[in-house]
Design a protein around this motif. Sequence first.
Motif, PDB file in Angstrom:
ATOM      1  N   SER A  35       0.814  -1.225   0.000  1.00  0.00           N
ATOM      2  CA  SER A  35       0.000   0.000   0.000  1.00  0.00           C
ATOM      3  C   SER A  35       0.848   1.276   0.000  1.00  0.00           C
ATOM      4  CB  SER A  35      -0.926   0.032   1.221  1.00  0.00           C
ATOM      5  OG  SER A  35      -1.678  -1.136   1.285  1.00  0.00           O
TER       6      SER A  35
ATOM      7  N   ASP B 161      -2.447   6.017  -0.795  1.00  0.00           N
ATOM      8  CA  ASP B 161      -3.751   5.998  -0.137  1.00  0.00           C
ATOM      9  C   ASP B 161      -4.762   6.612  -1.109  1.00  0.00           C
ATOM     10  OD1 ASP B 161      -5.981   6.429   1.349  1.00  0.00           O
ATOM     11  OD2 ASP B 161      -4.991   7.541   2.971  1.00  0.00           O
ATOM     12  N   PRO B 162      -5.343   5.804  -1.999  1.00  0.00           N
ATOM     13  CA  PRO B 162      -6.201   6.340  -3.059  1.00  0.00           C
ATOM     14  C   PRO B 162      -7.412   7.116  -2.548  1.00  0.00           C
ATOM     15  CG  PRO B 162      -5.598   4.067  -3.545  1.00  0.00           C
ATOM     16  CD  PRO B 162      -5.156   4.341  -2.134  1.00  0.00           C
ATOM     17  N   GLU B 163      -7.761   6.936  -1.279  1.00  0.00           N
ATOM     18  CA  GLU B 163      -8.880   7.712  -0.711  1.00  0.00           C
ATOM     19  C   GLU B 163      -8.504   9.188  -0.596  1.00  0.00           C
ATOM     20  OE1 GLU B 163     -12.014   6.646   0.530  1.00  0.00           O
ATOM     21  OE2 GLU B 163     -11.454   4.941  -0.742  1.00  0.00           O
ATOM     22  N   ARG B 164      -7.262   9.433  -0.230  1.00  0.00           N
ATOM     23  CA  ARG B 164      -6.831  10.820   0.031  1.00  0.00           C
ATOM     24  C   ARG B 164      -5.878  11.376  -1.015  1.00  0.00           C
ATOM     25  NH1 ARG B 164      -6.555   8.279   4.612  1.00  0.00           N
ATOM     26  NH2 ARG B 164      -8.016   8.800   6.253  1.00  0.00           N
ATOM     27  N   GLU B 165      -5.311  10.501  -1.845  1.00  0.00           N
ATOM     28  CA  GLU B 165      -4.248  10.953  -2.742  1.00  0.00           C
ATOM     29  C   GLU B 165      -4.695  10.923  -4.206  1.00  0.00           C
ATOM     30  OE1 GLU B 165      -0.471   9.775   0.084  1.00  0.00           O
ATOM     31  OE2 GLU B 165      -0.981   8.393  -1.531  1.00  0.00           O
TER      32      GLU B 165
ATOM     33  N   ARG C 100      -6.095   8.041  -8.678  1.00  0.00           N
ATOM     34  CA  ARG C 100      -6.716   8.867  -9.724  1.00  0.00           C
ATOM     35  C   ARG C 100      -5.655   9.837 -10.239  1.00  0.00           C
ATOM     36  NH1 ARG C 100     -10.551  12.075  -6.917  1.00  0.00           N
ATOM     37  NH2 ARG C 100      -9.196  11.601  -5.181  1.00  0.00           N
TER      38      ARG C 100
END
Length: 261
Positions: free
Chosen positions: A6, A9-13, A38
């Motif tokens: 990991s 952190d695709p949620e925040r980055e 993204r």
Amino acid sequence: MGLLDSPFDPEREAALVTGAGNGIGRAIAQALVGEGVRTIFADISEERIAAAIKALGKPELAVPFVGDLASRATCDALLAQAEKTLGHVTHFVHSASPPRREADHAFGVSEAAWRQMHAVNIDAGFHLGRELSRKLIAARAPGSFLFLTSLHAATPRNLPHYSSAKAAMAMLVKELAKTLGRYNIRVNALVPGAIAAGGFVADPALARHIPLGRIGQAEDLAAMALAVLSNRISAYVTGASIVVDGGLSLTNWFDPPALEL
Ligand SMILES: NC(=O)c1ccc[n+]([C@@H]2O[C@H](COP(=O)([O-])OP(=O)(O)OC[C@H]3O[C@@H](n4cnc5c(N)ncnc54)[C@H](O)[C@@H]3O)[C@@H](O)[C@H]2O)c1
């Protein structure tokens, strides 16, 4: 969880990669999407961007942006598009650079080619990095920026517009790293050697001067780019120049010793 698991952190980055239509920028942008990040693919060539995104396993994570980054208005349009589609850009990669033409030596380079090289590499790199960092600072969010410099930031290339732009970029990395460190925004340089990309047609004989014995591929840069971009893997790395050249820069007038093993 392993240390290398990991990395993002695709949620925040979210990422913005310039020059994502080809070569090293494309390999890095595609690798970021492969990690679930993204990513805005920015390039002057619509065709190249479309092909780079089409090749993705998860094209829905990619956002295309087409425009000439030598223009300040285009850079501002890219920033607006980034804010609209991604919110904060936490990871910025600046790989866009105009073509390198051997005819653009000290007495061949035109005023326009000189300006375009500096505008894309330096002016756009500085403006985009500064504006993205303003937003990150306001949001108290960490960030990681990566600039593609060159071995020719420190040694001539017979292309003074190119080597001088890369030398300026190498210092820009240090300036930004020093200024932005206290806000937890890391800024580093990735220094490729001879990489088969960007219309660079390498003479196979060059491999003789490369200790690892081969010309590099854009993909050789992508894994190191991810490692340096990752706040998890490289949390304490800023202002660094990471050379990915198969050892090319070790070349000098001494051949390696012949070993009898
Ligand atoms: N390939 C190498 O051996 C090598 C060596 C040292 C440094 N680099 C650096 O790495 C980076 C990537 O190199 P590459 O060989 O992959 O290059 P490349 O030419 O394959 O890719 C550069 C991309 O930038 C885009 N671009 C050019 N002008 C633009 C503009 N005005 N606005 C927006 N996009 C524009 C191009 O369309 C292209 O897709 C460059 O900054 C280059 O200087 C490459």
